[in-house]
Design a protein around this motif. Structure first.
Motif, PDB file in Angstrom:
ATOM      1  N   LEU A  15       0.834  -1.203   0.000  1.00  0.00           N
ATOM      2  CA  LEU A  15       0.000   0.000   0.000  1.00  0.00           C
ATOM      3  C   LEU A  15       0.866   1.250   0.000  1.00  0.00           C
ATOM      4  CD1 LEU A  15      -2.785  -1.080   2.506  1.00  0.00           C
ATOM      5  CD2 LEU A  15      -2.859  -1.093   0.003  1.00  0.00           C
ATOM      6  N   TRP A  16       1.992   1.198   0.719  1.00  0.00           N
ATOM      7  CA  TRP A  16       2.916   2.324   0.708  1.00  0.00           C
ATOM      8  C   TRP A  16       3.543   2.492  -0.666  1.00  0.00           C
ATOM      9  CZ3 TRP A  16       4.266   6.833   1.756  1.00  0.00           C
ATOM     10  CH2 TRP A  16       5.560   7.290   1.556  1.00  0.00           C
ATOM     11  N   GLU A  17       3.955   1.396  -1.284  1.00  0.00           N
ATOM     12  CA  GLU A  17       4.571   1.473  -2.617  1.00  0.00           C
ATOM     13  C   GLU A  17       3.576   2.020  -3.636  1.00  0.00           C
ATOM     14  OE1 GLU A  17       7.713   1.252  -3.174  1.00  0.00           O
ATOM     15  OE2 GLU A  17       8.209   0.522  -1.174  1.00  0.00           O
ATOM     16  N   GLU A  18       2.330   1.619  -3.505  1.00  0.00           N
ATOM     17  CA  GLU A  18       1.264   2.139  -4.372  1.00  0.00           C
ATOM     18  C   GLU A  18       1.117   3.656  -4.184  1.00  0.00           C
ATOM     19  OE1 GLU A  18      -3.223   1.248  -3.761  1.00  0.00           O
ATOM     20  OE2 GLU A  18      -2.286  -0.586  -4.526  1.00  0.00           O
ATOM     21  N   ALA A  19       1.162   4.082  -2.931  1.00  0.00           N
ATOM     22  CA  ALA A  19       1.046   5.509  -2.617  1.00  0.00           C
ATOM     23  C   ALA A  19       2.225   6.290  -3.192  1.00  0.00           C
ATOM     24  CB  ALA A  19       0.969   5.707  -1.107  1.00  0.00           C
ATOM     25  N   ARG A  20       3.409   5.736  -3.091  1.00  0.00           N
ATOM     26  CA  ARG A  20       4.591   6.411  -3.633  1.00  0.00           C
ATOM     27  C   ARG A  20       4.425   6.668  -5.128  1.00  0.00           C
ATOM     28  NH1 ARG A  20       9.789   3.388  -2.642  1.00  0.00           N
ATOM     29  NH2 ARG A  20      10.593   5.216  -3.693  1.00  0.00           N
ATOM     30  N   ALA A  21       3.841   5.717  -5.826  1.00  0.00           N
ATOM     31  CA  ALA A  21       3.632   5.869  -7.266  1.00  0.00           C
ATOM     32  C   ALA A  21       2.592   6.957  -7.572  1.00  0.00           C
ATOM     33  CB  ALA A  21       3.198   4.540  -7.875  1.00  0.00           C
ATOM     34  N   LEU A  55      -4.729  -3.932  15.313  1.00  0.00           N
ATOM     35  CA  LEU A  55      -5.030  -3.984  13.884  1.00  0.00           C
ATOM     36  C   LEU A  55      -4.436  -5.193  13.165  1.00  0.00           C
ATOM     37  CD1 LEU A  55      -4.546  -0.245  12.918  1.00  0.00           C
ATOM     38  CD2 LEU A  55      -6.701  -1.479  13.166  1.00  0.00           C
ATOM     39  N   TYR A  56      -3.243  -5.612  13.581  1.00  0.00           N
ATOM     40  CA  TYR A  56      -2.531  -6.641  12.835  1.00  0.00           C
ATOM     41  C   TYR A  56      -2.149  -7.858  13.677  1.00  0.00           C
ATOM     42  CZ  TYR A  56      -2.202  -3.315   9.031  1.00  0.00           C
ATOM     43  OH  TYR A  56      -2.510  -2.443   8.003  1.00  0.00           O
ATOM     44  N   GLY A  57      -2.691  -7.963  14.877  1.00  0.00           N
ATOM     45  CA  GLY A  57      -2.358  -9.092  15.744  1.00  0.00           C
ATOM     46  C   GLY A  57      -2.674 -10.435  15.112  1.00  0.00           C
ATOM     47  N   SER A  58      -3.718 -10.477  14.306  1.00  0.00           N
ATOM     48  CA  SER A  58      -4.101 -11.721  13.636  1.00  0.00           C
ATOM     49  C   SER A  58      -3.691 -11.722  12.167  1.00  0.00           C
ATOM     50  CB  SER A  58      -5.617 -11.909  13.731  1.00  0.00           C
ATOM     51  OG  SER A  58      -6.286 -10.847  13.060  1.00  0.00           O
ATOM     52  N   TYR A  59      -2.816 -10.801  11.794  1.00  0.00           N
ATOM     53  CA  TYR A  59      -2.411 -10.645  10.401  1.00  0.00           C
ATOM     54  C   TYR A  59      -1.651 -11.875   9.918  1.00  0.00           C
ATOM     55  CZ  TYR A  59      -0.289  -8.511   6.247  1.00  0.00           C
ATOM     56  OH  TYR A  59       0.105  -8.225   4.963  1.00  0.00           O
ATOM     57  N   GLY A  61      -1.072 -12.149   6.413  1.00  0.00           N
ATOM     58  CA  GLY A  61      -0.723 -11.814   5.038  1.00  0.00           C
ATOM     59  C   GLY A  61       0.757 -12.027   4.771  1.00  0.00           C
ATOM     60  N   THR A  62       1.106 -12.031   3.518  1.00  0.00           N
ATOM     61  CA  THR A  62       2.500 -12.219   3.134  1.00  0.00           C
ATOM     62  C   THR A  62       3.212 -10.888   2.938  1.00  0.00           C
ATOM     63  OG1 THR A  62       1.845 -12.365   0.814  1.00  0.00           O
ATOM     64  CG2 THR A  62       2.029 -14.435   2.032  1.00  0.00           C
ATOM     65  N   ASP A  63       2.462  -9.803   2.935  1.00  0.00           N
ATOM     66  CA  ASP A  63       3.025  -8.473   2.736  1.00  0.00           C
ATOM     67  C   ASP A  63       3.701  -8.000   4.024  1.00  0.00           C
ATOM     68  OD1 ASP A  63       3.618  -6.141   1.409  1.00  0.00           O
ATOM     69  OD2 ASP A  63       1.541  -5.503   1.149  1.00  0.00           O
ATOM     70  N   GLU A  64       4.884  -7.433   3.897  1.00  0.00           N
ATOM     71  CA  GLU A  64       5.602  -6.897   5.046  1.00  0.00           C
ATOM     72  C   GLU A  64       4.859  -5.687   5.604  1.00  0.00           C
ATOM     73  OE1 GLU A  64      10.016  -5.032   6.003  1.00  0.00           O
ATOM     74  OE2 GLU A  64       9.302  -5.060   3.930  1.00  0.00           O
ATOM     75  N   LEU A  65       4.830  -5.576   6.923  1.00  0.00           N
ATOM     76  CA  LEU A  65       4.258  -4.397   7.558  1.00  0.00           C
ATOM     77  C   LEU A  65       5.355  -3.362   7.757  1.00  0.00           C
ATOM     78  CD1 LEU A  65       1.971  -6.043  10.244  1.00  0.00           C
ATOM     79  CD2 LEU A  65       1.329  -5.158   7.993  1.00  0.00           C
ATOM     80  N   VAL A  66       4.996  -2.096   7.537  1.00  0.00           N
ATOM     81  CA  VAL A  66       5.938  -0.993   7.714  1.00  0.00           C
ATOM     82  C   VAL A  66       5.273   0.117   8.527  1.00  0.00           C
ATOM     83  CG1 VAL A  66       7.266  -1.455   5.615  1.00  0.00           C
ATOM     84  CG2 VAL A  66       5.297   0.093   5.514  1.00  0.00           C
ATOM     85  N   VAL A  67       6.108   0.936   9.125  1.00  0.00           N
ATOM     86  CA  VAL A  67       5.642   2.097   9.873  1.00  0.00           C
ATOM     87  C   VAL A  67       6.054   3.348   9.101  1.00  0.00           C
ATOM     88  CG1 VAL A  67       5.825   3.378  12.031  1.00  0.00           C
ATOM     89  CG2 VAL A  67       5.840   0.869  12.059  1.00  0.00           C
TER      90      VAL A  67
END
Length: 110
Positions: A15-21, A55-59, A61-67
């Protein structure tokens, strides 16, 4: 430098990479956009572990989480400190999309 403390937002790297674009980040919270929620949920460093767990305790997904480390002086929209319940802990809310230029650092979330 304005003296305002940076605020944090946890998200998925894609989602961050999408936003950067696109030039702007528009996700309020997990699965909801700023247009759906009305603002982007953020936190302080001390609040982040509990927010991430909520929000992500049960995450699974394969996508890395970032701050995203956001300079509130650069967002160009109101940043309000608000509590979920009257008298409760206040969290920073960004009332509009965050320009990628307001993100001063991106950190991996363990």
């Amino acid at each position: 430098m304005t003296g305002l403390p940076n605020i944090l937002h946890i998200t998925e790297r894609s989602l961050w990479e999408e936003a950067r674009a696109r030039g702007v980040y528009e996700w309020s919270t997990r699965g909801r956009t700023v247009s759906e929620e009305g603002f982007i949920h953020c936190s302080t460093p001390g609040q982040l572990p509990n927010v991430a767990a909520f929000l992500y305790g049960s995450y699974e997904g394969t996508d890395e989480l970032v701050v995203l480390v956001v300079d509130p002086a650069r967002v160009g929209v109101p940043v309000k400190w608000e509590a979920v319940k009257p008298g409760g802990e206040e969290f920073p809310h960004v009332y509009g999309p965050i320009p990628v230029t307001a993100v001063v650092e991106v950190r991996p979330w363990p």
